[in-house]
Design an enzyme around this catalytic site. Sequence first.
Site, PDB file in Angstrom:
ATOM      1  N   CYS A   2       0.841  -1.183   0.000  1.00 36.74           N
ATOM      2  CA  CYS A   2       0.000   0.000   0.000  1.00 36.74           C
ATOM      3  C   CYS A   2       0.887   1.248   0.000  1.00 36.74           C
ATOM      4  CB  CYS A   2      -0.947   0.096   1.193  1.00 36.74           C
ATOM      5  SG  CYS A   2      -2.083  -1.268   1.318  1.00 36.74           S
ATOM      6  N   ARG A  27       3.757  -0.312  -4.902  1.00 35.81           N
ATOM      7  CA  ARG A  27       3.511  -0.820  -3.548  1.00 35.81           C
ATOM      8  C   ARG A  27       2.196  -1.573  -3.439  1.00 35.81           C
ATOM      9  NH1 ARG A  27       6.870   1.749   0.189  1.00 35.81           N
ATOM     10  NH2 ARG A  27       5.478   1.161   1.863  1.00 35.81           N
ATOM     11  N   TRP A  74      -2.746  -2.707  -1.665  1.00 37.81           N
ATOM     12  CA  TRP A  74      -2.421  -4.122  -1.850  1.00 37.81           C
ATOM     13  C   TRP A  74      -3.282  -4.835  -0.814  1.00 37.81           C
ATOM     14  CZ3 TRP A  74      -0.343  -8.321   0.834  1.00 37.81           C
ATOM     15  CH2 TRP A  74       0.114  -9.378   0.035  1.00 37.81           C
ATOM     16  N   ASN A 100      -1.590   2.276   5.680  1.00 39.14           N
ATOM     17  CA  ASN A 100      -0.717   1.220   5.178  1.00 39.14           C
ATOM     18  C   ASN A 100      -0.296   0.393   6.385  1.00 39.14           C
ATOM     19  OD1 ASN A 100       1.316  -0.317   3.968  1.00 39.14           O
ATOM     20  ND2 ASN A 100       2.842   1.306   4.178  1.00 39.14           N
ATOM     21  N   GLY A 101      -0.567  -0.926   6.342  1.00 39.99           N
ATOM     22  CA  GLY A 101      -0.195  -1.778   7.474  1.00 39.99           C
ATOM     23  C   GLY A 101      -1.320  -2.742   7.786  1.00 39.99           C
ATOM     24  N   GLU A 476      18.306 -16.932  -8.222  1.00 42.68           N
ATOM     25  CA  GLU A 476      17.796 -15.603  -8.563  1.00 42.68           C
ATOM     26  C   GLU A 476      17.243 -15.583  -9.992  1.00 42.68           C
ATOM     27  OE1 GLU A 476      16.938 -13.114  -7.039  1.00 42.68           O
ATOM     28  OE2 GLU A 476      16.976 -11.421  -8.423  1.00 42.68           O
ATOM     29  N   LYS A 480      13.439 -14.519 -10.759  1.00 41.80           N
ATOM     30  CA  LYS A 480      13.147 -13.388 -11.657  1.00 41.80           C
ATOM     31  C   LYS A 480      12.195 -13.819 -12.755  1.00 41.80           C
ATOM     32  CE  LYS A 480      14.168 -10.798 -10.200  1.00 41.80           C
ATOM     33  NZ  LYS A 480      14.476 -10.024  -9.061  1.00 41.80           N
ATOM     34  N   GLU A 483       8.509 -14.653 -11.362  1.00 45.26           N
ATOM     35  CA  GLU A 483       7.686 -13.560 -10.838  1.00 45.26           C
ATOM     36  C   GLU A 483       7.162 -12.644 -11.923  1.00 45.26           C
ATOM     37  OE1 GLU A 483       9.550 -10.702  -8.168  1.00 45.26           O
ATOM     38  OE2 GLU A 483      11.478 -11.119  -9.062  1.00 45.26           O
ATOM     39  N   HIS A 499      18.267 -36.579  -8.143  1.00 48.97           N
ATOM     40  CA  HIS A 499      17.602 -37.062  -6.933  1.00 48.97           C
ATOM     41  C   HIS A 499      16.122 -36.740  -6.945  1.00 48.97           C
ATOM     42  CE1 HIS A 499      21.449 -38.266  -5.310  1.00 48.97           C
ATOM     43  NE2 HIS A 499      21.917 -37.104  -5.740  1.00 48.97           N
ATOM     44  N   LYS A 597       6.053  -4.212  -4.042  1.00 49.32           N
ATOM     45  CA  LYS A 597       7.504  -4.040  -3.911  1.00 49.32           C
ATOM     46  C   LYS A 597       7.971  -4.128  -2.469  1.00 49.32           C
ATOM     47  CE  LYS A 597      11.480  -2.245  -5.732  1.00 49.32           C
ATOM     48  NZ  LYS A 597      12.055  -3.448  -6.352  1.00 49.32           N
TER      49      LYS A 597
HETATM   50  C1  F6R Z   1      12.062 -10.104  -6.188  1.00 47.79           C
HETATM   51  C2  F6R Z   1      11.944  -9.094  -5.154  1.00 47.79           C
HETATM   52  C3  F6R Z   1      11.626  -9.535  -3.787  1.00 47.79           C
HETATM   53  C4  F6R Z   1      12.434  -8.732  -2.759  1.00 47.79           C
HETATM   54  C5  F6R Z   1      11.986  -9.090  -1.332  1.00 47.79           C
HETATM   55  C6  F6R Z   1      12.789  -8.362  -0.292  1.00 47.79           C
HETATM   56  O1  F6R Z   1      12.378  -9.518  -7.412  1.00 47.79           O
HETATM   57  O2  F6R Z   1      12.084  -7.927  -5.410  1.00 47.79           O
HETATM   58  O3  F6R Z   1      11.831 -10.900  -3.628  1.00 47.79           O
HETATM   59  O4  F6R Z   1      13.783  -9.006  -2.944  1.00 47.79           O
HETATM   60  O5  F6R Z   1      10.635  -8.772  -1.191  1.00 47.79           O
HETATM   61  O6  F6R Z   1      12.609  -6.983  -0.388  1.00 47.79           O
HETATM   62  P1  F6R Z   1      13.624  -5.987   0.280  1.00 47.79           P
HETATM   63  O7  F6R Z   1      14.929  -6.155  -0.437  1.00 47.79           O
HETATM   64  O8  F6R Z   1      13.032  -4.637   0.072  1.00 47.79           O
HETATM   65  O9  F6R Z   1      13.752  -6.375   1.720  1.00 47.79           O
END
Ligand code: F6R
Length: 602
Positions: A2, A27, A74, A100-101, A476, A480, A483, A499, A597
């Site tokens: 949010c 967000r 969100w 937000n929260g 990673e 990537k 997602e 395995h 995010k």
């Molecule tokens: C994936 C991504 C998330 C963040 C995770 C941690 O692309 O962006 O997996 O890495 O939510 O977020 P931060 O780094 O802000 O603690």
Amino acid sequence: MCGIIGYAGEQDAVAIIVEGLKKLEYRGYDSAGIAVSGEGGFDVVKQKGRLAELEARLECTPLAGKIGIGHTRWATHGEPSDANSHPHVGSKNRIAVVHNGIIENYKKLKERLEQKGIRFSSQTDSEVIAQLCEYYYSGDIIETVIKVTNRLEGSYALGVMCVDEPDALIAVKKDNPLVVGVSANGSFIASDVPAILKHTNKVYYLDDKEIAVIKKDGVEFLSIDREPLQKKLETVTWSPGSAEKAGYPHFMLKEIFEQPKILRETVNSALSGENKSVIDSLDVTRYNKLVITACGSANNAGTVAKYVFESLCRLPVETELASEFRYKNAIIDTKTLVILVSQSGETADTIAALREARSKGADTLAIVNVVGSTIAKEARFCIFTAAGPEIAVATTKAFSAQLVLLYILAVNFAAQLGRLDNSTQMTLLHEIERLPDKVAEILAETDSIQKYASNCVGYKSIFFIGRNIDYAIALEGSLKLKEISYIHSEAYAGGELKHGTISLIEEDTLVVVLSNCERLYGKIMSNAEQVISRGAKVLLIGNSPAAESGEKLTRIPLPACYELFSPSLSVAALQLFAYYVAANKGLDIDKPRNLAKSVTVE
Ligand code: F6R
């Protein structure tokens, strides 16, 4: 999760709020809304869906005002719907709130208010704040906000408006971020700096339970006991342009291409700039183990770092997801250094892990991108990635900046522990300084990745394998891809394939093979052969000399690199691959479904 924004000034609040919400949409994007003070109550427009839908609604139902609050949601409590959108207004239309929260005791509070005849119009936890404010309000909105926040359990960043005080906007927070911006044209509140960067780079970072009273001509800060507070005005170094797409189709692509620059800046700040003094002050001889804890991609950076630290420092390193670390009664003490990695500095699980580490007496070192964030403030030591604002939900540049800081730390620690002589230390640091140029080389030649990715849109599943440091970065690459492209993907250590997972390999399954560990070239190539002989196609990223492109195997070579730092190059190729697959699928790359995010709730 949010985003909230508020403005009080002489300009058109609605235009400023809509523009700010666009910068906060990463967000949360389930719904959005705006409230401004109107005749005898609030004028509110809120709309399920993306911000563009709110904008369309505002065309038919224009709002006007010079003070207002906005929100992009969100969803946590209650489905995405118009009714569940913020701002929430109490049933008397006297008080409006954006939140937000998560309010953990909202059910109890709601029940009590309902027993007193108050009717709720949404399923959210947030509406209880607006209703409770109206219930307690007796002419003094600050007193009311204090009373209400004292009754809330959970986390919140709040923007509150009251019809009786049409010139003021009240802000308060606990465990969720809120910045207050000031400019000659008015004052702002926002969940994050990019939302207001176009208007000001002068901000105050609100601490928990501090109250800000925002008016067009300035801001006043109060403690929760209503004592006046003096806060430090900070200057943000990010430029307004850094939060714009600058001609790129998506923020993610722009952020991938920014990597050479931000890597250079991050390396410089660690070798000769502000981070250097913090790194130099760390005495690693005090620790008998390191624990790296984080979430998502930041945790993957930690996994890469485990290989680097252990290899260079010969010091035990544990990596632990922050969401697990916080509840596992970790075996740590004053001889442990806990490293927290976070782009936002606001991830709820990482904050909890930090607090857990501190409560057990461990030293804490944070690697954070956002200055003024909770983790940056609460960790004993903090170094900053110079990634600038990262807007795309999927992290790219911040991840890469985390990697180089972790390499530099590992080299520094290894030198302190006597594991590296002076000349090797210099050679390794020089290798790190050359990484930005090597990443630039990869970004200058994207054709083959683009072409390959354009043929991958039909896959239901894509696997990633690697060994050692290549396995760490495969995690990673897989995250990537899944997602942003919504293609199922998993990453495995090459040796683990037999395995279980190999049973999933069939004709034309795609396996992305990372191959940058010289002493393991043979092993990983035999894993590649094993999947090819079962019908799979292989996209090989790296420098394994035995690999020749052919019908079943396509190779993307990378610039030569010191093995332990090769993830910085592999990841650029992996990010491009994920990006182009998703772009070819025509997906909303910067805002993948269900994600946000900054994950400020559990
Ligand atoms: C994936 C991504 C998330 C963040 C995770 C941690 O692309 O962006 O997996 O890495 O939510 O977020 P931060 O780094 O802000 O603690």
